[in-house]
Design a protein around this motif. Structure first.
Motif, PDB file in Angstrom:
ATOM      1  N   SER B  23      -0.228  12.432  -1.990  1.00  7.85           N
ATOM      2  CA  SER B  23      -1.134  11.190  -2.059  1.00  7.85           C
ATOM      3  C   SER B  23      -0.601  10.129  -1.709  1.00  7.85           C
ATOM      4  O   SER B  23       0.253   9.666  -1.934  1.00  7.85           O
ATOM      5  N   ALA B  24      -2.328   9.901  -1.268  1.00  8.24           N
ATOM      6  CA  ALA B  24      -0.819   8.449   0.029  1.00  8.24           C
ATOM      7  C   ALA B  24      -1.247   7.425  -0.912  1.00  8.24           C
ATOM      8  O   ALA B  24      -1.513   6.196  -0.861  1.00  8.24           O
ATOM      9  N   VAL B  25      -3.007   7.638  -1.709  1.00  9.70           N
ATOM     10  CA  VAL B  25      -2.903   6.660  -2.974  1.00  9.70           C
ATOM     11  C   VAL B  25      -2.758   6.963  -4.194  1.00  9.70           C
ATOM     12  O   VAL B  25      -3.499   8.430  -4.238  1.00  9.70           O
ATOM     13  N   GLY B  42       2.241  -4.355   2.177  1.00 10.57           N
ATOM     14  CA  GLY B  42       3.225  -2.801   1.601  1.00 10.57           C
ATOM     15  C   GLY B  42       3.521  -2.626   2.748  1.00 10.57           C
ATOM     16  O   GLY B  42       3.397  -2.320   4.398  1.00 10.57           O
ATOM     17  N   HIS B  43       5.133  -1.701   2.706  1.00  9.21           N
ATOM     18  CA  HIS B  43       5.851  -0.427   3.916  1.00  9.21           C
ATOM     19  C   HIS B  43       4.978  -0.370   4.267  1.00  9.21           C
ATOM     20  O   HIS B  43       3.892   0.399   4.003  1.00  9.21           O
ATOM     21  N   THR B  44       5.807  -0.092   5.551  1.00 14.66           N
ATOM     22  CA  THR B  44       4.737   1.388   6.674  1.00 14.66           C
ATOM     23  C   THR B  44       4.293   2.833   5.900  1.00 14.66           C
ATOM     24  O   THR B  44       5.832   3.626   4.793  1.00 14.66           O
ATOM     25  N   GLY B  45       3.326   3.378   5.964  1.00 13.64           N
ATOM     26  CA  GLY B  45       3.026   4.607   4.751  1.00 13.64           C
ATOM     27  C   GLY B  45       2.578   4.226   3.278  1.00 13.64           C
ATOM     28  O   GLY B  45       2.840   5.110   2.604  1.00 13.64           O
ATOM     29  N   SER B  46       2.868   2.814   2.776  1.00 10.93           N
ATOM     30  CA  SER B  46       2.748   2.885   1.519  1.00 10.93           C
ATOM     31  C   SER B  46       0.677   2.988   1.117  1.00 10.93           C
ATOM     32  O   SER B  46       1.064   2.537   0.027  1.00 10.93           O
ATOM     33  N   GLY B  47       0.140   3.339   2.495  1.00  9.86           N
ATOM     34  CA  GLY B  47      -0.946   3.388   1.338  1.00  9.86           C
ATOM     35  C   GLY B  47      -2.231   2.994   1.818  1.00  9.86           C
ATOM     36  O   GLY B  47      -3.233   2.775   1.435  1.00  9.86           O
ATOM     37  N   LYS B  48      -1.729   1.164   2.615  1.00 10.32           N
ATOM     38  CA  LYS B  48      -2.318   0.339   2.520  1.00 10.32           C
ATOM     39  C   LYS B  48      -4.253   0.923   3.240  1.00 10.32           C
ATOM     40  O   LYS B  48      -5.011   0.197   2.975  1.00 10.32           O
ATOM     41  N   SER B  49      -3.218   1.540   4.678  1.00  5.39           N
ATOM     42  CA  SER B  49      -4.850   2.106   5.671  1.00  5.39           C
ATOM     43  C   SER B  49      -5.550   2.425   5.013  1.00  5.39           C
ATOM     44  O   SER B  49      -6.886   2.517   5.538  1.00  5.39           O
ATOM     45  N   THR B  50      -4.810   3.980   4.028  1.00  4.03           N
ATOM     46  CA  THR B  50      -5.822   4.733   3.329  1.00  4.03           C
ATOM     47  C   THR B  50      -6.633   3.989   2.618  1.00  4.03           C
ATOM     48  O   THR B  50      -7.337   4.395   2.218  1.00  4.03           O
ATOM     49  N   LEU B  51      -6.390   3.189   1.255  1.00  3.62           N
ATOM     50  CA  LEU B  51      -6.801   2.238   0.601  1.00  3.62           C
ATOM     51  C   LEU B  51      -7.825   1.940   1.205  1.00  3.62           C
ATOM     52  O   LEU B  51      -8.640   1.723   0.512  1.00  3.62           O
TER      53      LEU B  51
HETATM   54  N1  LIG Z   1      -4.560  11.028   8.247  1.00  9.21           N
HETATM   55  C1  LIG Z   1      -3.249  11.705   7.477  1.00  9.21           C
HETATM   56  N2  LIG Z   1      -3.474  13.160   6.750  1.00  9.21           N
HETATM   57  C2  LIG Z   1      -2.120  13.112   6.086  1.00  9.21           C
HETATM   58  N3  LIG Z   1      -1.418  12.658   5.888  1.00  9.21           N
HETATM   59  C3  LIG Z   1      -2.139  11.114   6.259  1.00  9.21           C
HETATM   60  C4  LIG Z   1      -3.064  10.421   6.879  1.00  9.21           C
HETATM   61  N4  LIG Z   1      -3.232   9.338   6.840  1.00  9.21           N
HETATM   62  C5  LIG Z   1      -1.655   9.134   6.781  1.00  9.21           C
HETATM   63  N5  LIG Z   1      -1.065  10.054   6.007  1.00  9.21           N
HETATM   64  C6  LIG Z   1       0.021   9.481   5.085  1.00  9.21           C
HETATM   65  O1  LIG Z   1      -0.348   9.235   3.831  1.00  9.21           O
HETATM   66  C7  LIG Z   1       0.500   8.177   3.468  1.00  9.21           C
HETATM   67  C8  LIG Z   1      -0.115   6.663   3.626  1.00  9.21           C
HETATM   68  O2  LIG Z   1      -0.133   6.753   5.071  1.00  9.21           O
HETATM   69  P1  LIG Z   1      -1.294   4.516   4.671  1.00  9.21           P
HETATM   70  O3  LIG Z   1      -2.381   5.085   4.193  1.00  9.21           O
HETATM   71  O4  LIG Z   1      -1.326   4.944   6.732  1.00  9.21           O
HETATM   72  O5  LIG Z   1      -0.357   3.824   5.087  1.00  9.21           O
HETATM   73  P2  LIG Z   1       0.061   2.583   5.762  1.00  9.21           P
HETATM   74  O6  LIG Z   1      -1.029   1.282   6.131  1.00  9.21           O
HETATM   75  O7  LIG Z   1       0.844   1.729   4.674  1.00  9.21           O
HETATM   76  O8  LIG Z   1       1.420   2.510   7.192  1.00  9.21           O
HETATM   77  C9  LIG Z   1       2.069   8.515   4.955  1.00  9.21           C
HETATM   78  O9  LIG Z   1       2.969   8.564   4.137  1.00  9.21           O
HETATM   79  C10 LIG Z   1       0.928   8.733   5.764  1.00  9.21           C
HETATM   80  O10 LIG Z   1       1.924   9.508   6.635  1.00  9.21           O
END
Ligand SMILES: Nc1ncnc2c1ncn2[C@@H]1O[C@H](COP(=O)(O)OP(=O)(O)O)[C@@H](O)[C@H]1O
Ligand SMILES: Nc1ncnc2c1ncn2[C@@H]1O[C@H](COP(=O)(O)OP(=O)(O)O)[C@@H](O)[C@H]1O
Ligand SMILES: [Mg+2]
Ligand SMILES: [Mg+2]
Lengths: 278, 289
Positions: B23-25, B42-51
């Protein structure tokens, strides 16, 4: 370690246009074992300068020597490249293999280092950057900071005497940046490797031996971090910010306080302000 | 008043049913008021882009809901395109996504797709270019002739040209030098002031967020760690540091001054504030508490 004399470089110009100098006469002497930070706004010539340090670019005017070896001498090219390693900005463009240890072994293999020697170097390089637990990991699954440390390990495996990091921290978050920065300092301290760190983050320069500011293809400032950062107006004129510590001290001085401008770190700055308060 | 965006119990799981499921978020809830300038950090991987990719319907929630002006954006999945026009998203490193022959056509792509007339498109392109800090003479150039910073501005203009109600920028200053960063942020601030619309700025630089936004949403490991005004957030500096985030250097100086017995608010985050606080302290004479 590195020496330039009236170094000029012009990128090949488009037809009909006169070439512009990306470097316009740079004289530098970088001592072995020093930790040097290079600052300057985009386009000021930092990367062009860096590429002269391992003969990726050759001067169109003037000279560059790496440990006394003229970089224009083609016979010395391999020797020069072995001594000066480069790490670039984008961690994803620097990975060549599917397993961390293969990635680190890539350059020494290309140099024809024997297998058992490669094994030793790879293990040692990964240990130095604190990535020994990731030997068999897939690089693309690592964080940005970890990828950059693998890239640094790849350079270290060549046993260079100098490492140039060209904005290697620019794409990293604060944690990743700290990982890379402390790795660079450790290499410098423990292995005596000369480090040239090109960065936009002023605070990465706090602990450097020397700070060089580039502007328009020339060296605009050169000195200890304290000497460079206390020239607030000049830095601003060159399009650079000053650390908040110095800015605070500068503002207080403008208001008539007797505080030094060269208390760069948070602790030194707080000491200076507290002393002035008494 | 209904907030412009309301996120309720949003969870997104990548790779469901595979060994890589994660779960990314997870169970995120928050809202954004119309006209607000919100920082997301948030730190890299915290879920910002996913959100943020959920906020304009690029990603569909595994569970939970997103309301735009009170309406669930997935109520009518066929109309999700409309949401993309209202919530404009500028991706991270967008300069790699330019594809048209000229800057003008690249910026015109969105508004043309929205079905505007050529005159309306022309006005939108010129206005957006100006907001993004691109001069008129660049419009006829190929995007590939531009510098990295200029390319990024073209991508931003392309989204602004759709006149979105909500503009989301994913780490727009990553990799720029300090002056380039500050100039771009000044353009974004000016755009916010002129249009009064809602902006979400994603960043991992606290210094940058602190100087620009009304409110900060801090993510840590797929969850909301905290949200509040910069002052409220920086008052919890230790927690931020433990989440792998930078605390502004000014806040760290303020804390170091408190440790030395000076009565300074540890949540100040600009040099102006801290200078003023110190000058007031010295004048008041009661320097040491
Ligand atoms: N397309 C994807 N498929 C699988 N895992 C993903 C994908 N995109 C992001 N992740 C994972 O989801 C988590 C959150 O990523 P992301 O939303 O990119 O965070 P941020 O933008 O804060 O760096 C990370 O662990 C990342 O590896
Ligand atoms: N491959 C290239 N071809 C032509 N000009 C270049 C090239 N690379 C850099 N330049 C120009 O040289 C100057 C210095 O660039 P660079 O060394 O990359 O600066 P910095 O690394 O400080 O941003 C700039 O004016 C830039 O546009
Ligand atoms: Mg460069
Ligand atoms: Mg992201």
């Amino acid at each position: 370690m590195l020496q330039t004399e009236q170094l000029e470089y012009a990128y090949p110009a488009e037809e009909g246009k006169t070439p512009r100098l990306a470097l316009g006469g740079v004289d530098l002497n970088i001592e072995k074992g020093s930790f040097v930070v290079v600052l300057g706004h985009n386009g000021s010539g930092k990367s062009t300068l860096a590429k002269h340090f391992n003969a990726v670019l050759l001067p169109t005017g003037g000279k560059v020597w790496v440990e006394g070896m003229d970089t224009a001498d083609e016979a010395l090219l391999l020797e020069i490249r072995r001594r000066v390693g480069m790490v670039f900005q984008n961690p994803d463009n620097q990975i060549v293999a599917n397993v961390v240890e293969e990635d680190v072994a890539f350059a020494p293999e290309n140099l024809g280092v024997p297998p058992e020697e490669i094994r030793r170097r790879v293990d040692e390089a990964l240990a130095v950057v604190g990535m020994e637990k990731f030997v068999r990991h897939a690089p693309h699954l690592l964080s940005g900071g970890q990828k950059q440390r693998v890239a640094i390990a790849g350079v270290i495996a060549m046993e260079p005497e100098c490492i140039v990091l060209d904005e290697a921290t620019a794409m990293l978050d604060p944690m990743g940046r700290e990982e890379v920065l402390s790795t660079a300092h450790r290499l410098n301290r423990e292995k005596g490797i000369t480090v040239i760190l090109i960065t936009h983050h002023m605070n990465e320069a706090e602990e450097a031996d020397r700070v060089i500011v580039m502007n328009d293809g020339q060296v605009a400032m050169d000195g200890s971090p304290q000497e460079v950062f206390c020239q607030v107006e000049k830095l601003r004129a060159l399009g650079l910010t000053v650390p908040d510590t110095v800015e605070l001290l500068y503002e207080l001085r403008q208001s008539g306080w007797d505080v030094p401008l060269d208390a760069l770190t948070v602790e030194a700055c707080a000491d200076a302000v507290a002393a002035a308060m008494k | 008043m209904e907030p412009i965006l309301r996120v309720e119990h949003l969870t997104h799981t990548y790779g469901s049913g595979t060994p890589f499921e994660r779960s990314a978020v997870q169970d995120l809830s928050f809202q954004v008021e119309a006209g607000e300038f919100l920082g997301v950090i948030g730190h890299t991987g915290s879920g910002k882009s996913t959100l943020i990719q959920h906020l304009n319907g690029l990603l569909r929630p595994t569970s939970g809901h997103i309301y735009l002006d009170g309406t669930d954006i997935w109520a009518k999945p066929k109309e999700i395109r409309q949401v993309r026009f209202q919530v404009g998203l500028v991706f991270q490193y967008p300069e790699y996504q330019l594809f048209e022959e000229t800057v003008y056509r690249d910026i015109a792509f969105g508004p043309t797709n929205m079905g505007l007339t050529p005159e309306q498109v022309d006005r939108a392109v010129r206005e957006a270019a100006a907001f993004a800090g691109l001069s008129e003479e660049l419009l006829d150039k190929s995007p590939f002739e531009l510098s990295g910073g200029q390319k990024r501005r073209v991508a931003i203009a392309g989204v602004i040209a759709m006149d979105p109600k909500v503009l989301i920028l994913d780490e727009p200053t990553a990799g720029l030098d300090p002056e380039g960063r500050e100039r771009l942020l000044a353009n974004i601030r000016a755009y916010h002031q002129a249009k009064g619309n809602t902006i979400l700025l994603v960043s991992h630089s606290m210094d940058e967020i602190a100087r620009n936004v009304d409110r900060i949403l801090v993510l840590k490991d797929a969850h909301v760690l905290m949200s509040g005004t910069p002052r409220e957030v920086f008052a919890r500096a230790e927690e931020l540091e433990s989440a792998g985030l930078d605390v502004p250097q000014v806040t760290r100086i303020a804390r170091a001054l408190r440790d030395r017995g000076l009565a300074i608010d540890p949540a100040v985050y600009t040099t102006e504030e801290l200078t003023a606080a110190l000058l007031a302290l010295k004048k008041g004479g009661s320097a040491v508490c």
